[in-house]
Design a protein around this motif. Structure first.
Motif: not given
Length: 562
Positions: A155-159, A248-252, A256-260, A272-279
């Motif tokens: 998921l960090s690749l999205m970052f 916002n696209l990155a957060i979505i 999406w993939f985090g919920s999976v 997942t929350f931490a990833l969004i926060n760092y984003l």
């Protein structure tokens, strides 16, 4: 901008401490999402209230500590920036006063004022912004990316993708705005020039009822500046919506993939929350990077203009300081040529002025009379030929030493705001009141002492005096000390003929060689020698009687003024 960093000398500890404080604040910020993830995954998931309260207090403590450290960093950055701005402004002002007159003529007075005020302030703001954000911003972005890699490398690749896209967007916007920002900065010079012109020429403008035309000129310059700034702002406004869209696209995508991953148990809700926060942390920093680069773009234009002044070569200066007061040959021009721009304005001028002699220079408008005086005062350097002063080349003398030995009276009287005595003591601060009164008497300005006294107020540029009074004060200033040479550049143009005659008769009794420049025959007719200039060339040399018969141009002057 890097060339100006030398002005941070003496403030190195604060310069280092300010970004370190912001760095510590960034570390606290990066720790918070992991603590919140732990609260979600452990405290809330297990219903452990004490765990939740304990870590919430820790988050509050980090917030307070970060706030205090941030404020400390802000204060230190502000002090460093103000100190930098003060030193830079002082250095720029000092440099302006050392520049050759030719350089200041080329840059222009309005531009010099803008550079020492607005441009220096722009550089100061850049230093302040740099200390507060430049070290903190890359640390937050890199730190957020590292923390996201620890949580989930995939998921960090999205970052990483978001960072690349945002960086390209910011680069594109800045590339389009930079030329416009630089043009807007140059337009400020035109605004300063137009404003100064309308203020100094206010009497002429009102006398001919040209207020509307002057307003139209100013409005045109202001509109051009506004359009340039608006054009840059319109492009800059694209930055925020584009960056919001990318983030916002990155957060979505993360959701999406985090919920999976949460469903299959390879990622927790807290992570997942931490990833969004760092984003989001990285997003705000990257957006600020765009604003910082926009400020730096403007500041780089300001720094380039300031550096142009600081790097401008000083007028060549000699080392000789000993000027003999009893030299036989005071001033000599030997085949001197000079050009302001393009063709020569002075051509093959040669003459000799000995101790105790008076030299008159006469000619029509634009004949080069004032230029000859400026060359003798070492305001300009000849293109060809040589000027000698007291037996040695003028270029070998120290400029200050030369000007302390010359009493110079410019064509346009320049008075400073202050008292009458303070204006006279510009020539010699140690001059006594008796010497000031004596100088005023020679300059035929005795009535000025009687009317306002030596302590009388002189407004800026002598606006409370008449043209003749200003000229006589300017003349008296040059007579407040003993000089080897006196240069009077058309100083009787505002005097009546009787006052002119009395002044010339009185000044001839003073020791020292004298040069009188004028368009009036009456001002030069009594000189030991007279030079007639036409188109920058000498067309006649001799006494008044000789020139009347030998020089047609001089005879024409005599005929037209008789």
């Amino acid at each position: 901008m890097f060339k100006l960093l030398r002005f941070l000398k003496g403030m190195i500890p604060a310069t280092i401490a300010a970004p370190l404080c912001k760095l510590i604040e960034a570390i606290f910020e990066l720790a918070v999402p992991m603590i919140i993830a732990s609260v979600i995954d452990v405290g809330i998931a297990n219903g452990d209230k004490s765990y939740v309260i304990k870590y919430c207090l820790l988050i509050g403590g980090l917030a307070i500590a970060g706030f205090l450290i941030s404020v400390t960093g802000q204060i230190l950055a502000a002090k460093v920036a103000m100190g930098f701005g003060t030193k830079l402004r002082q250095a720029t002002f000092k440099r302006i006063n050392k520049l050759p007159i030719s350089t200041t003529d080329k840059i222009g007075n309005a531009s010099l004022v803008t550079r020492i005020t607005g441009d220096v302030t722009g550089c100061q703001n850049a230093v302040n912004l740099c200390l507060r954000l430049v070290l903190r911003m890359p640390f937050v972005v890199i730190g957020a990316f590292v923390m996201s890699m620890i949580i989930d490398p995939i998921l960090s690749l999205m970052f990483l993708a978001m960072t690349v896209v945002l960086s390209c967007t910011i680069w594109l916007v800045l590339r389009l705005t930079m030329p416009r920002v630089k043009r807007a900065q140059k337009n400020l010079d035109e605004i300063s020039r137009t404003t100064a012109q309308s203020i100094t020429g206010s009497r002429v403008i009102r006398a001919f009822s040209k207020q509307a035309d002057t307003k139209a000129d100013f409005d045109g310059v202001a509109d051009t500046t506004a359009k340039t700034n608006i054009g840059a702002a319109r492009i800059s406004t694209l930055l925020t919506p584009l960056t919001f869209a990318v983030v916002n696209l990155a957060i979505i995508a993360v959701l999406w993939f985090g919920s999976v991953k949460v469903n299959i148990g390879t990622l927790t809700q807290g992570e997942t929350f931490a990833l969004i926060n760092y984003l989001q942390q990285a997003f705000f920093v990257i957006v600020n990077i765009g604003n910082v680069f926009s400020t730096f773009t403007r500041s780089s234009a300001c720094a380039a203009r300031v550096n142009e002044v600081l790097d401008a070569p000083e007028q060549p200066n000699g080392t000789l300081t000993d000027i003999p007061s009893d030299c036989d040959e005071v001033l000599r021009f030997d085949g001197v040529y000079f050009a302001y721009d393009g063709d020569y304005d002075v051509r093959d001028v040669s003459f000799t002025l000995k101790r105790g002699q008076t030299l008159g220079i006469i000619g029509g408008t634009g004949s080069g009379k004032s230029t000859v005086i400026a060359l003798a005062e070492k305001f300009y350097i000849p293109a060809k030929g040589e000027i000698s002063f007291c037996g040695k080349p003028l270029n070998e003398y120290d400029i200050t030493a030369v000007r302390r030995a010359i009493g110079y009276v410019p064509q346009r009287a320049a008075l400073l705001r202050g008292s009458l005595s303070s204006n006279l003591r510009v020539a010699d601060e140690s001059a006594t009141d008796e010497r000031l009164i004596q100088a005023l008497n020679v300059a035929q300005a005795a009535e000025l002492v009687q009317s306002i006294g030596l302590d009388g107020v002189i407004e800026n540029d002598g606006k409370n005096l008449s043209g003749g009074q200003k000229q006589r004060v300017s003349i008296a200033r040059s007579l407040c000390r003993d000089n080897v040479l006196y240069l009077f550049d058309d100083v009787t143009s505002a005097l009546d003929y009787r006052t002119e005659r009395d002044f010339i008769n009185a000044v001839k009794q003073i020791d020292g060689a004298k040069v009188f420049v004028s368009q009036r025959i009456s001002a030069v007719s009594g000189c030991d020698n007279i030079i007639v200039l036409d188109g920058g060339k000498i067309v006649g040399v001799g006494t008044h009687e000789q020139l009347k018969s030998d020089c047609p141009l001089y005879a024409e002057f005599c005929s037209s003024q008789s």
